[in-house]
Write an enzyme that holds these catalytic residues in place. Sequence first.
Site, short mmCIF file in Angstrom:
data_model
loop_
_atom_site.label_atom_id
_atom_site.label_comp_id
_atom_site.label_asym_id
_atom_site.label_seq_id
_atom_site.Cartn_x
_atom_site.Cartn_y
_atom_site.Cartn_z
N SER A 468 0.82 -1.21 0.00
CA SER A 468 0.00 0.00 0.00
C SER A 468 0.86 1.27 0.00
O SER A 468 1.51 1.57 -0.98
CB SER A 468 -0.95 -0.03 1.20
OG SER A 468 -1.98 0.91 1.07
N ASP A 479 10.19 5.74 -10.08
CA ASP A 479 9.80 6.44 -11.30
C ASP A 479 10.60 7.73 -11.49
O ASP A 479 10.93 8.11 -12.61
CB ASP A 479 8.30 6.76 -11.28
CG ASP A 479 7.45 5.51 -11.45
OD1 ASP A 479 7.99 4.47 -11.86
OD2 ASP A 479 6.25 5.57 -11.15
N LYS A 493 -0.69 -4.35 -3.38
CA LYS A 493 -1.94 -3.71 -2.98
C LYS A 493 -1.98 -2.29 -3.55
O LYS A 493 -1.29 -1.40 -3.06
CB LYS A 493 -2.10 -3.67 -1.47
CG LYS A 493 -3.37 -2.97 -0.99
CD LYS A 493 -3.41 -2.93 0.53
CE LYS A 493 -4.63 -2.15 1.02
NZ LYS A 493 -4.57 -0.72 0.68
#
Length: 719
Positions: A468, A479, A493
Amino acid sequence: MKLKLLGLAFAFITAVQGVSAVVNQTTPVALAPQAQEARAAHVAAALLSRYHYKAMPLDEALSGRIFDQYLKTLDPEKTFFVQSDIDQLAKRRTKLGSDMVKDDLSAPFAIFNLYIKRATERLTYARTLLKTGFDFQKSESYQFSRQKQAWPKDEAEVRELWRKRVKSDWLRLRLAGKDDKSVIEVLDKRYATMLKRMARINNEDAFQTYMNAYTMAIEPHTNYMAPRAAADFDISMSLSLVGIGAILTELDDYTTIRELVPGGPASLSGQLSMGDRILGVAQGESGPMIDIMGNRLDDSVAMIRGALDTVVRLDVLPAGAGPDGKHKLVTLVRKPISLKEQEAKSSVQEVPDGKLTRKIGVITLPSFYEDFAAKQRGDTAYKSASRDVALQIEELKSKKVDSILVDLRNNGGGSLTEAVSLTGLFIGKGPVVQVRNANGRVELEQSTQANAVWNGPLGVLINRSSASASEIFAAAIQDYGRGMIIGEPSFGKGTVQTMVDLDRMVDNKKPQFGELKMTIAQFFRINGGTTQLRGVTPDISFPSSFDAGEFGESSFDNALAWTQIKAASYTPKADLKRLFPALVAQHDERIKNDKDFQYLLEDIAQFNAQRKRNEVSLNEAERRKERATLEARLAARKPATDSGKGAQKDAVSDPLLRDDGLQANERNLATELADEKARKNDKDIFLMEAVHILADEVGLRGSSLKLAARAKTAPSLTE
C-alpha cells in the site's frame, strides 16, 4: 489487515495462550444475533452496494461468495466441518444477502454455532487421544496445510486428520527433549486452552467474522471493525493511547505484565514488574474491585484503559508468588502512552572501502502512521511518519552519512497523505501518485514540499510484506530515478481505503455499529502503471521464501486486475539504470563469497522444498535422521577456528532445529523475551547487503553528489 480483524474468533488455531487445563468441555451456549448487529449489517450493506470502488449488488451470486469466504475464514484447514455439514449449511448459501437486507442474521449465526460445536468436539477428541499414546515407528505422514483439499467426507476421516495432528504435536515436543509425561501435560493444557477460548467467544466475535466474510467477498482490503477493533485501529495509526503503559499477555488464566512501556505510569510507579499478574481492576479511588481472573485479554485491557487523568486500582499478585501469595494494591493515574517502539528509527552502518569508510544511514519505518484526530483538532505537533523521518534525516546529516536507506520491510502501509509527504522529503515538490475513484475520475496527489530534505544517494529496501503506502513511496522513488529499490517484489496492494463510522451514519450517540474500512479508489504510479497485483519490482532483487500464489495480492482470487492509465507530467531526477549493471555485478561477486548470504540461500531453498512437500514424517527415526542432517549442515558452518566452543550464532539457522514444540505463551516469559531480544540483535543479512549496495553506489557516483547533499539545509515541512 484481514487476519487481524478475523483473528479473535479463531486465534486459538495458531496462537494459543496458556491457561488452566481444568475446563468445562460442554458445548458453549449458542450465540444469537443482537438487534444492533442486524441493523449495522443492513447499513453496511447499503454503503458497500453503492459506494465501494467495486460496488456489487447483494444478490445470490455475492451471497454465494460470502458463504464460501465465511467457511474459509472459520475452517481454513478444513479440519472442523465434514461434508455433510457443508451440505446442510449450503441450503442458505444464496440467501445470505436477502436475509441481511431483512435484518435477519440467523443463518450466519447458525453457521458460527455449528463451527463452535464442531471445534469443541474435535478438541475434546484430541484430549482423549493423549490417554493412548502413539506408535512412532509406524511409517506415516502429516499434511500440515489442507486449504486446497476437499472437506473430510465423514466423521471417521476428520478424526483421522486429528489423530495425525495430535501425533505431530506430540512428536515435535518429543524431538525437543520432553518425556511422554511432560508431553501429555503440555498438550492436554494446550487443547484445554483452546476449548476455553471457544467458550469465551461472544456475539461481537461472530458478527465481526461474518461481516468480514461479506466485505472480503467483494474485495480483499475492505474490512469491518466492531467498536473495540476500530478503537485499536485508531491506536495503531496515532501510535498513542491513554492507559498505564503496560503490555499485557494471558498466561495460565492470569492477565500478566509482559513488558512496561518506559515513561508510562506503570514503569514510573516502581510498583510493577514483568511477570506480575493482575487479578482485579477497580475504577477510581473507591470503585469496587472486579475480579478478572480467567477473563479474555481484550476485556481486561478495556477495563485497565480509560480516560486521561483518571484513577485505576489494580489487585496484583507479584511475579514468582504462588497462587496463595500476598497480593498488593497498586493505584495509578492513566496518562497518554506513546508507542515509541513503532516509530521511525535510524542508525548508521559503516562499510570499509579501501582507505575510506562509507557511512550509510538506515531509517526503519514500521508503518505510515498519522494521528488523524490530533491533526483535525489543530494540534500543530501531531504525530506522523513523515515528521519523524524528517527528524531522523537531520540527525543522519549531522553524522555526515554518504547515503540513506529507507527500510520498509514488513510495512503494510497506512496513511496515503503520509506516503505523499514522505516522498516529498526526497523529491521536493511534484506529483507522487494518481488516484482514480469509482467514477473513473483521476486526481493527482502532489508533494508541496518546497525542497527535498535529502538530495543525496538513496535506497529503499522492501519485501513481500511491504504494501500500500510503502508501494506508493517505493514506486514514486523508482519512477523519479531518485533512488534504488532493493529486495523482493512487494505485496501488490494498489487500492485506497477510507474509514466510515457506521454510528455517525445513523446518529448513534454511543459506538454500537462499528466502522468500515472501505475501498473507494485505486492508485496508479505517475508513470501510468499500477502496483496493483504486480507490486513494485526491485532494481536489485533478493531471494524470497514467499510463494506469490500463497501470499500477496496475487493470492486473492477476487483481487482487482492490473491496468494502467495515462502517465502524469513529471520530470525524473536522474537515470540510475546506467549504474545497475555494475552494482549487480558487485552484488553478485560479494554474495558469492559471503558465507552468511550463501547459508541464507540454502535455508530458503530448504524452506521452499519443505513447503512444496506439504507434509512431515510422523516416524520418529526418520525425523531424528532429518534433524541430524540439519545439525550437521549447521555444524559445518562454524568457523574452522571455533573448535566447538562459543559457536558463531547463526542468524539464519533452520527453524526446525530451534523448534521446541511449544506455542505462544507456553514458554517461560523471561526466556521468551530474552529470545526475542536475541533475535532482534541477530545479523540482518538482507539489510547489510543493501547497505553494501548503497556503499558501492556512492563509490560509482563519485563525491560530487555526496558533498552537495551534505551542504543542503533542510527546509521546514509543509503543513
